[in-house]
Scaffold this active site. Structure first.
Site, PDB file in Angstrom:
ATOM      1  N   GLU A  37       1.763  -2.195 -13.362  1.00 22.36           N
ATOM      2  CA  GLU A  37       0.451  -2.772 -13.677  1.00 22.36           C
ATOM      3  C   GLU A  37      -0.291  -1.948 -14.725  1.00 22.36           C
ATOM      4  OE1 GLU A  37      -0.658  -4.441  -9.245  1.00 22.36           O
ATOM      5  OE2 GLU A  37      -0.752  -2.299  -9.606  1.00 22.36           O
ATOM      6  N   ASP A  68       3.351   6.280  12.161  1.00 23.15           N
ATOM      7  CA  ASP A  68       4.219   5.764  11.087  1.00 23.15           C
ATOM      8  C   ASP A  68       5.503   5.287  11.767  1.00 23.15           C
ATOM      9  OD1 ASP A  68       4.431   6.485   7.733  1.00 23.15           O
ATOM     10  OD2 ASP A  68       6.270   5.885   8.767  1.00 23.15           O
ATOM     11  N   THR A 105       0.240   1.767   4.574  1.00 23.34           N
ATOM     12  CA  THR A 105       1.694   1.624   4.632  1.00 23.34           C
ATOM     13  C   THR A 105       2.202   1.004   3.331  1.00 23.34           C
ATOM     14  OG1 THR A 105       1.627  -0.616   5.557  1.00 23.34           O
ATOM     15  CG2 THR A 105       1.545   1.217   7.122  1.00 23.34           C
ATOM     16  N   ASP A 147      -1.995  -4.481  -1.381  1.00 21.00           N
ATOM     17  CA  ASP A 147      -2.588  -4.413  -2.724  1.00 21.00           C
ATOM     18  C   ASP A 147      -1.789  -5.202  -3.742  1.00 21.00           C
ATOM     19  OD1 ASP A 147      -0.379  -2.811  -2.799  1.00 21.00           O
ATOM     20  OD2 ASP A 147      -1.381  -1.030  -3.563  1.00 21.00           O
TER      21      ASP A 147
HETATM   22  N1  LIG Z   1      -5.597   0.531  -2.674  1.00 20.80           N
HETATM   23  C1  LIG Z   1      -5.308   1.478  -3.517  1.00 20.80           C
HETATM   24  O1  LIG Z   1      -6.128   1.864  -4.348  1.00 20.80           O
HETATM   25  C2  LIG Z   1      -3.967   2.142  -3.440  1.00 20.80           C
HETATM   26  C3  LIG Z   1      -3.715   3.315  -4.159  1.00 20.80           C
HETATM   27  C4  LIG Z   1      -2.488   3.953  -3.993  1.00 20.80           C
HETATM   28  C5  LIG Z   1      -1.539   3.408  -3.143  1.00 20.80           C
HETATM   29  N2  LIG Z   1      -1.800   2.234  -2.503  1.00 20.80           N
HETATM   30  C6  LIG Z   1      -0.827   1.638  -1.571  1.00 20.80           C
HETATM   31  O2  LIG Z   1      -0.827   2.457  -0.415  1.00 20.80           O
HETATM   32  C7  LIG Z   1       0.444   2.354   0.228  1.00 20.80           C
HETATM   33  C8  LIG Z   1       0.952   3.737   0.578  1.00 20.80           C
HETATM   34  O3  LIG Z   1       1.243   4.454  -0.608  1.00 20.80           O
HETATM   35  P1  LIG Z   1       2.057   5.828  -0.511  1.00 20.80           P
HETATM   36  O4  LIG Z   1       2.088   6.374  -1.874  1.00 20.80           O
HETATM   37  O5  LIG Z   1       1.496   6.662   0.608  1.00 20.80           O
HETATM   38  O6  LIG Z   1       3.479   5.253  -0.068  1.00 20.80           O
HETATM   39  P2  LIG Z   1       4.651   6.022   0.709  1.00 20.80           P
HETATM   40  O7  LIG Z   1       5.867   5.188   0.510  1.00 20.80           O
HETATM   41  O8  LIG Z   1       4.668   7.447   0.337  1.00 20.80           O
HETATM   42  O9  LIG Z   1       4.196   5.939   2.248  1.00 20.80           O
HETATM   43  C9  LIG Z   1       4.157   4.745   2.974  1.00 20.80           C
HETATM   44  C10 LIG Z   1       4.407   5.052   4.438  1.00 20.80           C
HETATM   45  O10 LIG Z   1       4.246   3.827   5.179  1.00 20.80           O
HETATM   46  C11 LIG Z   1       5.207   3.841   6.235  1.00 20.80           C
HETATM   47  N3  LIG Z   1       5.383   2.480   6.722  1.00 20.80           N
HETATM   48  C12 LIG Z   1       6.005   1.439   6.117  1.00 20.80           C
HETATM   49  N4  LIG Z   1       5.948   0.354   6.909  1.00 20.80           N
HETATM   50  C13 LIG Z   1       5.263   0.715   8.029  1.00 20.80           C
HETATM   51  C14 LIG Z   1       4.880   0.037   9.219  1.00 20.80           C
HETATM   52  N5  LIG Z   1       5.206  -1.236   9.423  1.00 20.80           N
HETATM   53  N6  LIG Z   1       4.174   0.732  10.151  1.00 20.80           N
HETATM   54  C15 LIG Z   1       3.849   2.032   9.954  1.00 20.80           C
HETATM   55  N7  LIG Z   1       4.189   2.731   8.855  1.00 20.80           N
HETATM   56  C16 LIG Z   1       4.897   2.075   7.909  1.00 20.80           C
HETATM   57  C17 LIG Z   1       6.442   4.457   5.584  1.00 20.80           C
HETATM   58  O11 LIG Z   1       7.336   4.961   6.569  1.00 20.80           O
HETATM   59  C18 LIG Z   1       5.815   5.574   4.722  1.00 20.80           C
HETATM   60  O12 LIG Z   1       5.750   6.791   5.416  1.00 20.80           O
HETATM   61  C19 LIG Z   1       1.334   1.591  -0.737  1.00 20.80           C
HETATM   62  O13 LIG Z   1       1.459   0.259  -0.262  1.00 20.80           O
HETATM   63  C20 LIG Z   1       0.606   1.641  -2.048  1.00 20.80           C
HETATM   64  O14 LIG Z   1       0.899   0.535  -2.859  1.00 20.80           O
HETATM   65  C21 LIG Z   1      -2.989   1.596  -2.619  1.00 20.80           C
END
Ligand SMILES: NC(=O)c1ccc[n+]([C@@H]2O[C@H](COP(=O)([O-])OP(=O)(O)OC[C@H]3O[C@@H](n4cnc5c(N)ncnc54)[C@H](O)[C@@H]3O)[C@@H](O)[C@H]2O)c1
Length: 354
Positions: A68, A172, A212, A238
């Site tokens: 993006e 998690d 997540t 998101d």
């Molecule tokens: N809104 C925002 O501004 C913003 C900014 C950054 C990241 N994000 C989003 O935040 C999320 C997390 O990002 P990250 O960098 O920490 O990712 P990451 O992959 O490092 O961590 C995600 C975690 O979620 C866990 N997970 C997956 N499915 C799950 C479930 N059903 N139940 C419990 N845990 C589960 C995984 O095991 C992992 O530990 C992503 O979806 C990312 O796109 C949003």
């Protein structure tokens, strides 16, 4: 033979904040003070919301994830972030989210900063979450975090710094991720409770953060898990087709967004009718709309991440990195002595092969 390069002039050099520079900057300022400063910068820019060009970010989707571009300008400075979201990356030892971004001077169009933004996105997302909670959350000292990946420690520390969080309860699907987060948060002053399930994690929590990563309509929180008075900080939903909350929760919550046209595409509210009432957070911050109106109300910050937050973060980093010297001058802009003689600059740099 590759010709020797003439030394670039000062107009060619753009401050570049590398990952190493960003880490030095965080160590110089301190993590919690930096998150607080970022939250204040974002709040300041949300107060002048109407000055900014706003559009939903520009996505390119693939089967695995999304890439993006997030542009905006306040008329004086232009900024954009390049960011990806690939929930399956971790399987290959890659991060789910990486980013970089830049600022440019609107008067000349010249870049004034190029920066890593993988760390900065984690910092600004956490700052934004805590800023929203400052306006919306009930008085509480306990938060659950579901999803203890790369963003999670930053979220916990932002809430500690800005919202007075004392206890964080972690869950998690991967117990290793919970152990990692608990280990990282040990010694931060937070009481850290690793939990075996999301149901256990939300016990007694006034704030629930879902962060997540899964490329589907997940149900991280089902309707019966969310009682009255709770603030939900929903960060992981998101993207189109990528959500975390059961629709029934959304029907019961007062919903707050960043930039609604983007959130309708990407946020939890993609599950609702396109005219479902929501409030943009800048309206709460500027006193044009109420935040939480009753102790029993469920408030939801439907976070997706918006360009103005990255603009604020980059502007802050530019100020602080220039002061602290945590940048590398990058030869980014071609700078001929005669601006119309770009060709001559190339030819004077050495002979071309015959
Ligand atoms: N809104 C925002 O501004 C913003 C900014 C950054 C990241 N994000 C989003 O935040 C999320 C997390 O990002 P990250 O960098 O920490 O990712 P990451 O992959 O490092 O961590 C995600 C975690 O979620 C866990 N997970 C997956 N499915 C799950 C479930 N059903 N139940 C419990 N845990 C589960 C995984 O095991 C992992 O530990 C992503 O979806 C990312 O796109 C949003």
């Amino acid at each position: 033979m590759i010709p020797a390069r003439n030394a670039p002039g000062p107009r060619a050099l753009v401050p570049f904040v590398s990952v190493a520079d960003m880490m030095r900057l965080v160590h110089h300022i301190g993590l919690r003070p930096m998150i607080r400063a970022l939250a204040d910068r974002i709040e300041d820019d949300f107060r002048r919301w109407e000055k900014f060009d706003k559009s939903p970010r520009v996505p390119a989707h693939s089967a695995e994830g999304v890439v993006e571009l997030m542009p905006t300008t306040d008329g004086t400075t232009y900024g954009f972030k390049f960011v990806n979201g690939h929930p399956g990356n971790a399987r290959d030892g890659l991060q789910t989210v990486t980013a970089f971004g830049m600022l440019a001077d609107m008067a000349t169009g010249y870049p004034v900063l190029l920066s890593e933004m993988t760390l900065l996105t984690a910092l600004r997302t956490a700052a934004m979450s805590a800023l929203a909670a400052r306006w919306l959350a009930p008085p509480t000292t306990t938060m659950a975090i579901i999803g203890t990946g790369a963003q999670s420690e930053f979220q916990a520390l932002a809430f500690a710094e800005i919202c007075g969080l004392a206890e964080v309860r972690l869950s998690d699907i991967d117990p290793g991720a919970v152990a990692k987060c608990a280990r990282n948060l040990a010694g931060t002053g937070l009481r850290v409770i690793p939990c075996a399930s999301p149901e256990e994690a939300i016990l007694g929590a006034g704030i629930i953060t879902t962060v997540t990563a899964d490329k589907r309509r997940a149900t991280i929180l089902s309707d019966n898990m969310v009682g009255p008075g709770v603030h939900l900080n929903a960060v992981g939903g998101d993207c189109p087709g990528k959500t975390e909350l059961a629709p029934g929760i959304l029907q019961r919550a007062a919903i707050f967004t960043e930039f609604t046209p983007q959130t309708r595409i990407e946020g939890e509210i993609q599950q609702l009718a396109p005219d479902h009432p929501v409030t943009e957070l800048w309206q709460v911050i500027t006193g044009r709309a109420p935040g939480r109106t009753a102790p029993a109300q469920i408030t939801l910050f439907d976070s997706v991440g918006f360009a103005i937050e990255d603009f604020a973060a980059l502007a802050y980093v530019r100020d602080e990195a220039l002061k602290a010297g945590t940048f590398t001058p990058l030869d980014l802009v071609a700078d001929p002595d005669d601006p119309r003689d770009l060709y001559g600059m190339l030819m004077r740099s050495g002979p071309l092969p015959a």
